[in-house]
Design an enzyme around this catalytic site. Sequence first.
Site, mmCIF file in Angstrom:
data_model
loop_
_atom_site.group_PDB
_atom_site.id
_atom_site.type_symbol
_atom_site.label_atom_id
_atom_site.label_comp_id
_atom_site.label_asym_id
_atom_site.label_seq_id
_atom_site.Cartn_x
_atom_site.Cartn_y
_atom_site.Cartn_z
ATOM 1 C CB SER A 122 -0.897 0.016 1.243
ATOM 2 O OG SER A 122 -1.566 1.259 1.376
ATOM 3 C CE1 TYR A 151 -4.366 -3.015 4.472
ATOM 4 C CE2 TYR A 151 -3.516 -0.845 3.931
ATOM 5 C CZ TYR A 151 -3.999 -2.070 3.532
ATOM 6 O OH TYR A 151 -4.093 -2.355 2.195
#
Length: 266
Positions: free
Chosen positions: A146, A159
Amino acid sequence: MSYSLDGKVTIVTGGAGGIGSEVCRIMGKHGARIVVADLNHDAARALADELGNQAIAIELDLASEDSIAAMIATTLDHFGRLDVIDNNAALLTAEMARRDGDIEHMATDDWDATYRVNTRGTMIACREALKVMTPQGSGCIINTASNLALQGNLIQAAYSSSKAAVIQMTRSIATSHGKRGIRANAVLPGLTGTAAALSYLPGELRETVEEETLTPYLGTPADIAHLVAFLASDEARYITGQAFAADGGTSVHIPGFARLSRFFQS
């Protein structure tokens, strides 16, 4: 440039999700044989049926080592080899996204659950794939990370840090197994217009991200899938150990771009 994935046996974890399903479709169009691996087995079966004889569906719980091993074994039983694995699955439910804030307020169970899937699960999938690819002398691993792994954020501490670990894991694999014919790269999506992402993202926050994106639009699952498909092809044979941000330039500019840009608009 055209490229081919003819006959390449490809596992896509999270293959029934927004990005994963598009990866399956686009790689299938380029000739790959697809294993749609997802916790949602019904959705995986529906996609495999859509893709036809070139695809099978497998129920996958990335938090379970046994489930990952079974995914690899079923792939070999059905197709006889494994050429590509796209580790796309992650723990990113709407409820987890709401709970994943800053470190001060982080619940240990939420942290552990995130790492169990995103980092530990991806590592095990890579490890089991390497056990097949190394004797073959060839293989390609693509890990979805990400762009949140590149800078600090006010939220999503679990995350983003789990995905930063995935980037470093990818570099380690590229380094340790490159001479054995195996490539490993990471793809770093920005906010992508999947139904799931848009469902839990407040409208005001989405507008802020859109302002900070250099392209005049947010990315779509197909934008990410095309990059994954190319990296899996032999035309990308000289590319390994890299982390490709596919985020419309969100991660490349100085803070405050959106506000500063207003001063230069005609």
